[in-house]
Design a protein around this motif. Structure first.
Motif, PDB file in Angstrom:
ATOM      1  N   ASP A 111       0.834  -8.023  -0.513  1.00  0.00           N
ATOM      2  CA  ASP A 111       2.157  -8.712   0.430  1.00  0.00           C
ATOM      3  C   ASP A 111       2.186  -9.779  -0.059  1.00  0.00           C
ATOM      4  N   LEU A 112       0.962 -10.303   0.572  1.00  0.00           N
ATOM      5  CA  LEU A 112       1.129 -11.869   0.511  1.00  0.00           C
ATOM      6  C   LEU A 112       0.665 -12.667  -1.098  1.00  0.00           C
TER       7      LEU A 112
ATOM      8  N   GLU B 200      -0.317 -20.462   3.771  1.00  0.00           N
ATOM      9  CA  GLU B 200      -0.574 -19.507   4.652  1.00  0.00           C
ATOM     10  C   GLU B 200      -2.541 -20.400   4.734  1.00  0.00           C
TER      11      GLU B 200
ATOM     12  N   LEU C 206      -7.870  -9.286   4.916  1.00  0.00           N
ATOM     13  CA  LEU C 206      -6.657  -9.478   4.832  1.00  0.00           C
ATOM     14  C   LEU C 206      -7.164  -7.984   4.067  1.00  0.00           C
ATOM     15  N   THR C 207      -6.078  -6.740   4.607  1.00  0.00           N
ATOM     16  CA  THR C 207      -6.643  -4.971   4.162  1.00  0.00           C
ATOM     17  C   THR C 207      -5.625  -5.136   2.459  1.00  0.00           C
ATOM     18  N   GLU C 208      -5.896  -3.979   1.685  1.00  0.00           N
ATOM     19  CA  GLU C 208      -5.503  -4.679   0.702  1.00  0.00           C
ATOM     20  C   GLU C 208      -4.295  -4.763   0.773  1.00  0.00           C
ATOM     21  N   GLN C 209      -3.281  -3.745   1.404  1.00  0.00           N
ATOM     22  CA  GLN C 209      -1.958  -3.813   1.378  1.00  0.00           C
ATOM     23  C   GLN C 209      -1.509  -5.209   2.213  1.00  0.00           C
ATOM     24  N   LYS C 210      -2.429  -5.932   2.632  1.00  0.00           N
ATOM     25  CA  LYS C 210      -1.329  -7.605   3.065  1.00  0.00           C
ATOM     26  C   LYS C 210      -2.262  -8.312   2.244  1.00  0.00           C
TER      27      LYS C 210
END
Length: 444
Positions: free
Chosen positions: A46-47, A71, A39-43
């Motif tokens: 978000d998670l 998830e 996952l990207t840092e943003q994802k």
């Protein structure tokens, strides 16, 4: 993509998660493979925010400490067959007295005994029974030393299924048996130990198309891995140095290793805790093989009062080895006396646990003495079952009547009494006289 595949074997054949099976064609155990991508840092941010929000939600899936992290449970998507109590949400305690006893500066314990049926089994059972429901099963079964039967019977009856329990005759704590009976589980006592019960239940399930719910079922492992996801969430993603867990059928540490691998693969964590598996001296096949540095399972005839881990031929042996290797972990053994004395210190912290859980505190003490764990490290013990699972053990301990065998005799131990040490808290009998009672209290 999600599928079943032979664990660490030569066979690369994939099996559908919609097919009821527990072993590969070559007879090896299976694992549920989740092809999770980084996952990207943003994802990742978000998670984590999603999980934080779910923790305050009233949605039944969000309230569960298992399904909150769905998830990482893609096999059960779209989650319309979930059977939940809800489970999980188990506390992490600071254990000051246990820290002093073990030689640690600090020590923490995550108490899985605070689950709906009083043990960690609920984390795995919600997932496995949900899969049974998804697959259309009407009857489920397990072999059990107690905790599995209680959990399975509870979740099965909530799902509208019949449950059948195979228990070794005379080798189950009554607190656990009472749960299974009350939840409607059809209980069959067989001659022989847990390993014999496990062999028979697997044969019966295959022949009669009954859904098997022991930890050989890969979806049990899927549910149990969320114990570690929840722990790291509770610790605000500060990774402990060690996670210490009892070793019986070895499903728990197998699940923990899988959780850490998946969390690291997607980028939620950058390092993994070391896992320490602690076994009772009389039920220690993993420790024996680890000591020899040989991944060869040599079953033993299990003998321990810690009935939850009284297993000599664990089905998750290979998965357990992988978890220890991949986390730079260790296996250790502790005596019956070490278990008993660690258990009373868990009680002195106001927490309490069943005997098997106490192997963790006993193991930490031993590993500190050996220099494997340093006093400054951050350690979390996993307490797997509630104090009231085996109240007889506690009473016998404090009355100095704790024997290696509950019938007080065995071909292996004779009339061996377990050394309880100076920590007993025996009841005091006094006359119904307030002056005498006050004088007694003044001397405390």
């Amino acid at each position: 993509m999600v599928y079943l595949q032979e664990f660490e074997g030569q066979e690369q054949k994939r099996y559908s998660i919609d097919e009821i099976r527990y072993r590969s064609d070559s007879g090896r155990v299976l694992e549920c493979v989740n092809e999770l991508s980084p996952l990207t840092e943003q994802k990742i941010a978000d998670l984590k925010k999603i999980w934080d929000t779910r923790a305050g939600s009233w949605d039944p899936l969000d309230r569960s400490g298992v399904w909150r992290y769905r998830e990482f449970l893609p096999a059960l998507a779209p989650f319309d067959s979930v059977v939940t109590m809800p489970e999980g949400n188990t506390p992490v305690y600071s254990m000051q007295r246990c820290a002093a006893y073990t030689g640690m500066e600090t020590l923490h314990a995550k108490h899985q005994g605070m689950n709906p049926t009083g043990s960690f089994k609920d984390n795995g059972m919600t997932c496995a029974v949900s899969m049974a429901k998804k697959l259309g099963a009407s009857m489920v079964a397990c072999a059990s030393t107690g905790n599995t039967s209680a959990s399975m019977a509870a979740y099965a009856t909530r799902a509208g299924m019949k449950s059948v329990i195979f228990i070794p005759d005379g080798q189950i704590a009554y607190g656990k048996l009472s749960q299974a009976l009350d939840f409607g589980g059809h209980t069959i006592q067989i001659s022989g130990d847990f390993d014999m019960a496990m062999k028979i239940v697997e044969e019966v399930c295959i022949r009669e198309n009954i859904y098997l719910l022991n930890s050989i079922n890969p979806f049990r492992i899927e549910g149990q891995k969320t114990i570690m996801i929840e722990l790291l969430h509770q610790l605000n993603w500060e990774i402990p140095d060690w996670v210490v867990v009892p070793g019986g059928n070895l499903g728990n540490n197998s699940a923990f290793g899988k959780a850490f691998e998946e969390l690291k693969r997607v980028g939620l964590i950058s390092k993994v805790p070391r896992i320490a598996v602690i076994q009772a001296e009389g039920a220690n096949p993993l420790y024996q093989s680890w000591k020899k540095e040989e991944q060869v399972l040599t079953p033993v005839e299990a003998q321990t009062r810690a009935t939850a881990i009284k297993i000599g031929n664990p089905v998750s042996f290979d998965k357990s080895w992988f978890a220890l290797r991949s986390t730079n972990g260790v296996a250790e053994e502790v005596s019956e006396a070490e278990i008993a004395q660690a258990k009373v210190h868990i009680g002195y912290d106001g927490v309490g646990s069943e005997p098997a859980s106490a192997t963790t505190v006993a193991g930490v003490k031993k590993l500190v003495q050996k220099g494997v764990i340093t006093p400054q490290e951050r350690v979390v013990c996993i307490l797997t079952g509630h104090l009231l699972k085996d109240p007889d053990y506690t009473i016998e301990y404090h009355q100095d009547e704790l024997y290696a065998d509950p019938q007080r005799t065995t071909a292996v131990t004779g009339h061996e009494k377990i050394e309880t040490g100076p920590y007993r808290n025996m009841p005091v009998q006094l006359p119904a006289d307030s002056d005498v009672i006050i004088q007694h209290l003044q001397n405390l």
